[in-house]
Design a protein around this motif. Structure first.
Motif, PDB file in Angstrom:
ATOM      1  N   GLY A 104     -39.365 -31.489 -28.228  1.00 39.03           N
ATOM      2  CA  GLY A 104     -40.433 -32.347 -27.736  1.00 39.03           C
ATOM      3  C   GLY A 104     -41.451 -31.634 -26.864  1.00 39.03           C
ATOM      4  N   PHE A 105     -41.414 -30.317 -26.843  1.00 33.40           N
ATOM      5  CA  PHE A 105     -42.379 -29.580 -26.030  1.00 33.40           C
ATOM      6  C   PHE A 105     -43.766 -29.737 -26.626  1.00 33.40           C
ATOM      7  N   GLY A 106     -44.719 -30.119 -25.805  1.00 35.34           N
ATOM      8  CA  GLY A 106     -46.089 -30.193 -26.276  1.00 35.34           C
ATOM      9  C   GLY A 106     -46.435 -31.436 -27.066  1.00 35.34           C
ATOM     10  N   ASP A 107     -45.506 -32.402 -27.123  1.00 34.86           N
ATOM     11  CA  ASP A 107     -45.786 -33.592 -27.921  1.00 34.86           C
ATOM     12  C   ASP A 107     -46.330 -34.748 -27.108  1.00 34.86           C
ATOM     13  N   GLN A 108     -46.159 -34.640 -25.777  1.00 37.05           N
ATOM     14  CA  GLN A 108     -46.561 -35.787 -24.977  1.00 37.05           C
ATOM     15  C   GLN A 108     -48.064 -35.777 -24.779  1.00 37.05           C
ATOM     16  N   ILE A 109     -48.568 -36.916 -24.310  1.00 36.37           N
ATOM     17  CA  ILE A 109     -49.999 -36.974 -24.013  1.00 36.37           C
ATOM     18  C   ILE A 109     -50.259 -36.281 -22.687  1.00 36.37           C
ATOM     19  N   ASN A 110     -49.376 -36.552 -21.709  1.00 38.38           N
ATOM     20  CA  ASN A 110     -49.506 -35.882 -20.425  1.00 38.38           C
ATOM     21  C   ASN A 110     -48.446 -34.801 -20.335  1.00 38.38           C
ATOM     22  N   LYS A 111     -48.890 -33.534 -20.407  1.00 40.50           N
ATOM     23  CA  LYS A 111     -47.926 -32.439 -20.480  1.00 40.50           C
ATOM     24  C   LYS A 111     -47.713 -31.741 -19.156  1.00 40.50           C
ATOM     25  N   GLU A 112     -48.043 -32.424 -18.054  1.00 42.64           N
ATOM     26  CA  GLU A 112     -47.944 -31.740 -16.767  1.00 42.64           C
ATOM     27  C   GLU A 112     -46.534 -31.331 -16.428  1.00 42.64           C
ATOM     28  N   ASP A 113     -45.566 -32.160 -16.820  1.00 40.88           N
ATOM     29  CA  ASP A 113     -44.207 -31.883 -16.390  1.00 40.88           C
ATOM     30  C   ASP A 113     -43.375 -31.206 -17.450  1.00 40.88           C
ATOM     31  N   SER A 114     -44.017 -30.730 -18.509  1.00 40.49           N
ATOM     32  CA  SER A 114     -43.222 -30.174 -19.606  1.00 40.49           C
ATOM     33  C   SER A 114     -42.371 -29.003 -19.169  1.00 40.49           C
ATOM     34  N   TYR A 115     -42.977 -28.147 -18.312  1.00 35.70           N
ATOM     35  CA  TYR A 115     -42.237 -26.935 -17.980  1.00 35.70           C
ATOM     36  C   TYR A 115     -41.061 -27.221 -17.070  1.00 35.70           C
ATOM     37  N   LYS A 116     -41.073 -28.392 -16.412  1.00 36.08           N
ATOM     38  CA  LYS A 116     -40.049 -28.625 -15.381  1.00 36.08           C
ATOM     39  C   LYS A 116     -38.645 -28.641 -15.961  1.00 36.08           C
ATOM     40  N   SER A 117     -38.468 -29.321 -17.103  1.00 36.79           N
ATOM     41  CA  SER A 117     -37.098 -29.388 -17.614  1.00 36.79           C
ATOM     42  C   SER A 117     -36.604 -28.017 -18.054  1.00 36.79           C
ATOM     43  N   ILE A 118     -37.527 -27.173 -18.508  1.00 37.03           N
ATOM     44  CA  ILE A 118     -37.098 -25.832 -18.914  1.00 37.03           C
ATOM     45  C   ILE A 118     -36.653 -25.040 -17.699  1.00 37.03           C
ATOM     46  N   VAL A 119     -37.475 -25.091 -16.640  1.00 33.92           N
ATOM     47  CA  VAL A 119     -37.124 -24.344 -15.429  1.00 33.92           C
ATOM     48  C   VAL A 119     -35.816 -24.859 -14.852  1.00 33.92           C
ATOM     49  N   GLU A 120     -35.641 -26.187 -14.890  1.00 34.42           N
ATOM     50  CA  GLU A 120     -34.390 -26.744 -14.365  1.00 34.42           C
ATOM     51  C   GLU A 120     -33.202 -26.239 -15.151  1.00 34.42           C
ATOM     52  N   PHE A 121     -33.352 -26.175 -16.484  1.00 35.06           N
ATOM     53  CA  PHE A 121     -32.246 -25.721 -17.307  1.00 35.06           C
ATOM     54  C   PHE A 121     -31.866 -24.294 -16.970  1.00 35.06           C
ATOM     55  N   ILE A 122     -32.879 -23.423 -16.877  1.00 35.39           N
ATOM     56  CA  ILE A 122     -32.583 -22.017 -16.587  1.00 35.39           C
ATOM     57  C   ILE A 122     -31.916 -21.896 -15.225  1.00 35.39           C
ATOM     58  N   ASP A 123     -32.439 -22.645 -14.253  1.00 33.18           N
ATOM     59  CA  ASP A 123     -31.846 -22.597 -12.924  1.00 33.18           C
ATOM     60  C   ASP A 123     -30.411 -23.098 -12.934  1.00 33.18           C
ATOM     61  N   ALA A 124     -30.158 -24.117 -13.760  1.00 35.56           N
ATOM     62  CA  ALA A 124     -28.798 -24.650 -13.817  1.00 35.56           C
ATOM     63  C   ALA A 124     -27.821 -23.587 -14.301  1.00 35.56           C
ATOM     64  N   GLN A 125     -28.237 -22.763 -15.260  1.00 36.62           N
ATOM     65  CA  GLN A 125     -27.343 -21.716 -15.745  1.00 36.62           C
ATOM     66  C   GLN A 125     -27.075 -20.690 -14.653  1.00 36.62           C
ATOM     67  N   PHE A 126     -28.132 -20.306 -13.915  1.00 39.43           N
ATOM     68  CA  PHE A 126     -27.940 -19.369 -12.809  1.00 39.43           C
ATOM     69  C   PHE A 126     -27.016 -19.961 -11.764  1.00 39.43           C
ATOM     70  N   GLU A 127     -27.225 -21.257 -11.508  1.00 41.00           N
ATOM     71  CA  GLU A 127     -26.422 -21.913 -10.489  1.00 41.00           C
ATOM     72  C   GLU A 127     -24.946 -21.895 -10.875  1.00 41.00           C
ATOM     73  N   ALA A 128     -24.682 -22.182 -12.152  1.00 41.70           N
ATOM     74  CA  ALA A 128     -23.288 -22.186 -12.591  1.00 41.70           C
ATOM     75  C   ALA A 128     -22.661 -20.822 -12.373  1.00 41.70           C
ATOM     76  N   TYR A 129     -23.404 -19.757 -12.692  1.00 47.27           N
ATOM     77  CA  TYR A 129     -22.855 -18.422 -12.505  1.00 47.27           C
ATOM     78  C   TYR A 129     -22.664 -18.116 -11.035  1.00 47.27           C
ATOM     79  N   LEU A 130     -23.619 -18.543 -10.222  1.00 44.66           N
ATOM     80  CA  LEU A 130     -23.523 -18.293  -8.785  1.00 44.66           C
ATOM     81  C   LEU A 130     -22.305 -19.000  -8.207  1.00 44.66           C
ATOM     82  N   GLN A 131     -22.094 -20.246  -8.640  1.00 47.34           N
ATOM     83  CA  GLN A 131     -20.932 -20.974  -8.157  1.00 47.34           C
ATOM     84  C   GLN A 131     -19.650 -20.255  -8.529  1.00 47.34           C
ATOM     85  N   GLU A 132     -19.597 -19.770  -9.757  1.00 42.09           N
ATOM     86  CA  GLU A 132     -18.400 -19.068 -10.194  1.00 42.09           C
ATOM     87  C   GLU A 132     -18.193 -17.812  -9.367  1.00 42.09           C
ATOM     88  N   GLU A 133     -19.311 -17.123  -9.049  1.00 34.67           N
ATOM     89  CA  GLU A 133     -19.191 -15.874  -8.318  1.00 34.67           C
ATOM     90  C   GLU A 133     -18.746 -16.114  -6.893  1.00 34.67           C
TER      91      GLU A 133
END
Lengths: 427, 343
Positions: A104-133
């Motif tokens: 659904g990237f780029g499909d909305q009329i208002n695309k201001e927040d499109s990048y947010k879910s991607i950044v959140e996802f990447i951060d979530a993966q880092f967070e999981a690794y950090l927690q494990e460490e």
């Protein structure tokens, strides 16, 4: 008691000694490689791009397998990330490949927040690794690493320049992941336009300060090929899983009425270059960069944000312990407060419920009393009626007996009167 | 979800032909790893423990075929027995066929040499734990180095004097305490004083005693990963402890120059497996199990230390030590405890 005296000779720059014979530690790289082979590898790719740019097809083409999933619709309300993990094996190498797609990237009329879910996802993966460490009992060597190692950014083949959505998204992602921009569906652009397009894209990226992944040129064996490839960025690719017969071979290609675009032909598109760079030459470097640069940056920011410091203003090493202790007390205090609140609320609710129940009980009692009274009234009425009925019956009976008596008397008198009448007649 | 690509065996370094339709190139990652490893180099830290005069320095020189021992570095120091156990470590950069290694040899002169040897292993324990502590501190730093310098002791070679009878109480005590924190490889030193039968019975006695005391030496039984590993390691476990002879002098035997010890009744060849088991020790330590030794140190001994340390500081600061971190807050680290003990 024995005491220690630790003497370190030659410090950091240890002296080099020549070997007078074959010792055998040249097998160390082999030992290391064997261990890794037994362990298996993992590689995570994130594909960012508008719907319909051929992300899934390109993944299929790159890894020579049909990954599951149907093409997504264009009416998604927001950007979601779907990740699929596959186990591939080639000769003795096992690879756990995770492909993350932006739906659904780029499909909305208002695309201001499109990048947010991607950044959140990447951060979530880092967070999981950090927690494990940071865990006390941790299992880092058997941990399934889900951090994104490479991000393929699909640019639409307009031929003019980058869209502002692309610029904004890439700017937000460049400090979190290795970005490799690629021009998708590049068979829509002619060769001359392609060259101009690439130059425009590179200059726009540079002028906006977007850091894309540069292939490493410090190792002599790959420095040359990497630096040539660096100049070909962004790669213009075409993906296809259909095979067409060219000459006497079956090759992956897209067939048009005016000709056939061969995917693996270097003069037709840069697919081969992308595959070389992504998989065959720099996969390990991508993983290393993710771990040593992006993850470390995330870790540093996260820990600093939480208030930990390495040294305090007096340049004495700050104890993580003390900071943690303070935070912990704070947290415990808050927890206790919340607990109190909850307890109070609970007690209150119980009281209310009790009151309600009491009310209901009282009502029930009243109802019961009323019903009882009603019942008694009814009973009394019925008894009265019965009594009156009985009285009537009695009176009726009396009347009946009286009437019968009278009748009897009347009969006797009648008999006698008939006799009397007969007598009168005779006279 | 499991898919398999058709395997296409390709020689390393060969350019794949463009029309190759089923080869993806995933196995090129092995080559990439090898390149990275060669560029970074390796680190290996060995500790030698034993009474003086057992040939520790000579054995180190023989193992690494160069003058890596402490004595070779300070040739002019008079040999005296120190009054307390000292820990001296020397580092060397060695290279072989393009593979660079930073080798650190940690010597412990004074061990077991006093009249009263009580607790003489404690300085050694402290040293090993100090290395773990340094690594831990670096690891929990916010700004940490790209490659944390690894000074943890990977392997400890313990020299057993060739009495031929059994293990001495000092040996048992030392190994019992240290097998929990470091990989111990016991060797019988100066094995040329034992005949083959004496050697075998000595070894058997030693193995019995180790088992009776619950001492798990390298390769530890519990860390065998799969059946293959177990088979290989069982063979090694049957040979432990290795009976070694060290020498850095070369002699002419049968027209070849080999390392050995020349005596009036013959020449003992160090690398001849019929004479002594030096070759097995070298193969174990360097050629086949070096990575495994480092892994066990890294992922088991170090993690054990880390768990203990983090739990300790928990107990120190709070009354109820949790085992898992609270959501989104990291666990405490024992800097304060360490600092207070130093101050």
């Amino acid at each position: 008691m024995a005491s220690t005296e630790i003497a370190r000779q030659a410090g950091e720059g240890a002296r080099g000694v020549p070997l007078s014979g074959h010792v055998g530690f040249d097998s160390m790289p082999d030992q290391l490689v064997n261990k890794s082979v037994n362990h298996g590898f993992c590689f995570n790719i994130l594909c960012v791009g508008e719907t319909g740019l051929g992300k899934s097809t390109l993944m299929d083409t790159l890894f020579n397998t049909k990954f599951e999933g149907e093409p997504t619709q264009h009416n998604q309300p927001g950007v979601t990330l779907k990740s699929n993990t596959y186990e591939l094996q080639e000769s003795n190498v096992r690879l756990k490949l995770t492909v993350v797609n932006t739906v659904g990237f780029g499909d909305q009329i208002n695309k201001e927040d499109s990048y947010k879910s991607i950044v959140e996802f990447i951060d979530a993966q880092f967070e999981a690794y950090l927690q494990e460490e940071l865990k006390i009992k941790r299992t880092l060597h058997s941990y399934h690493d889900t951090r994104i190692h490479a991000c393929l950014y699909f640019i639409a083949p307009t031929g003019h320049s980058l869209k502002s959505l692309d610029l904004v998204t890439m700017k937000k992602l460049d400090s979190k992941v290795n970005i490799i921009p690629i021009i998708a569906k590049s068979d829509a652009i002619s060769k001359s336009e392609l060259a101009k397009f690439k130059i425009k894209i590179t200059s726009e990226l540079v002028s906006n300060g977007v850091q894309i992944y540069q292939f490493p040129t410090d190792d002599e064996s790959v420095a040359e090929i990497n630096s040539t490839m660096n100049s070909h960025l962004p790669f213009a690719v075409v993906g296809s899983t259909e095979e067409v017969k060219i000459g006497n071979k079956m090759v992956k290609a897209r067939q048009y009425p005016w000709g056939t675009v061969q995917v693996e032909n270097e003069t037709h598109c840069d697919f081969v270059k992308l595959r070389e760079m992504l998989i065959r030459v720099n996969m390990e470097d991508l993983r290393e960069q993710t771990h040593t640069r992006h993850y470390e940056l995330y870790r540093r920011c996260k820990l600093e944000e939480m208030g930990f410091k390495d040294t305090d203003p007096d340049s004495k090493p700050f104890s993580l312990q003390e900071t943690y202790e303070a935070k912990r007390n704070e947290f415990m205090g808050e927890l206790q407060k919340k607990e109190e609140e909850m307890r109070q609320m609970f007690v209150q609710r119980v009281k209310e419920k009790e009151a309600e129940l009491k009310e209901a009980e009282k009502e029930l009692h009243e109802k019961f009393d009323r019903l009882k009274k009603l019942h008694q009234d009814e009973k009394k009425k019925l008894e009265e009626k019965k009594k009156s009925l009985d009285d009537e019956v009695n009176t009726f009976k009396q009347k009946k007996t009286a009437a019968e008596l009278l009748q009897n008397q009347a009969q006797q008198a009648g008999g006698s009167t008939t006799l009397k009448r007969d007598k009168e007649r005779k006279n | 979800m499991s898919e398999a690509t058709k395997p296409q065996p390709q020689a390393k370094g060969e350019k794949t032909p463009i029309s190759d339709t089923s080869y993806v190139g995933i196995d090129a990652i092995l080559e990439q790893m090898r390149r990275k490893a060669m560029k970074q180099g390796f680190e290996f830290n060995v500790m030698v423990v034993g009474q003086s005069g057992l040939g520790k320095s000579t054995l180190m020189n023989t193992l690494f075929k160069s003058k890596v021992s402490r004595k070779s570095v300070q040739p002019n120091v008079e040999e005296r027995i120190p009054k307390t156990v000292e820990i001296k470590s020397v580092s060397h950069d060695v290279e072989e066929k393009g593979v660079r290694m930073k080798l650190t040899v940690i010597d412990t002169p004074g061990f077991g040499d006093q009249i009263n040897n009580e607790n003489c292993w404690q300085p050694i324990m402290k040293f090993i734990n100090d290395q773990y502590e340094t690594y831990l501190q670096e690891e929990i730093n916010i700004n940490r180095k790209k490659r944390i310098p690894d000074t943890r002791v990977h392997c400890c070679i313990y020299f057993i004097p060739p009495t031929g009878h059994c293990l001495r109480p000092l040996d048992v005590e030392f190994m019992r305490h240290l097998s929990k924190v470091v990989n111990i490889v016991p060797v019988i030193a100066k094995a040329d004083t034992l005949t083959l039968e004496e050697r075998d019975s000595f070894k058997k006695t030693i193995r019995e005693e180790l088992r009776a005391n619950g001492i798990d030496v390298y390769p530890q039984k519990e860390f065998d990963e799969d059946a293959e590993d177990r088979m290989i390691n069982d063979k090694i476990r049957e040979m432990i402890p290795f009976a070694v002879v060290g020498s850095d002098q070369e002699y002419q035997v049968n027209g070849k120059r080999i390392l050995g010890r020349k005596t009036k009744w013959g020449t003992i060849e160090v690398e001849n497996i019929a004479h002594c088991e030096f070759a097995y020790l070298r193969d174990l330590l360097i050629r086949t199990h070096m990575q495994n030794i480092k892994d066990i140190t890294c992922s088991i001994h170090y993690e054990t230390y880390r768990v203990r340390r983090l739990n300790e500081s928990n107990i120190l600061f709070t009354s109820n030590p949790p085992d898992h971190p609270a959501p989104a807050t990291p666990q405490p680290n024992g800097v304060a405890a360490h600092r207070s003990s130093v101050e």
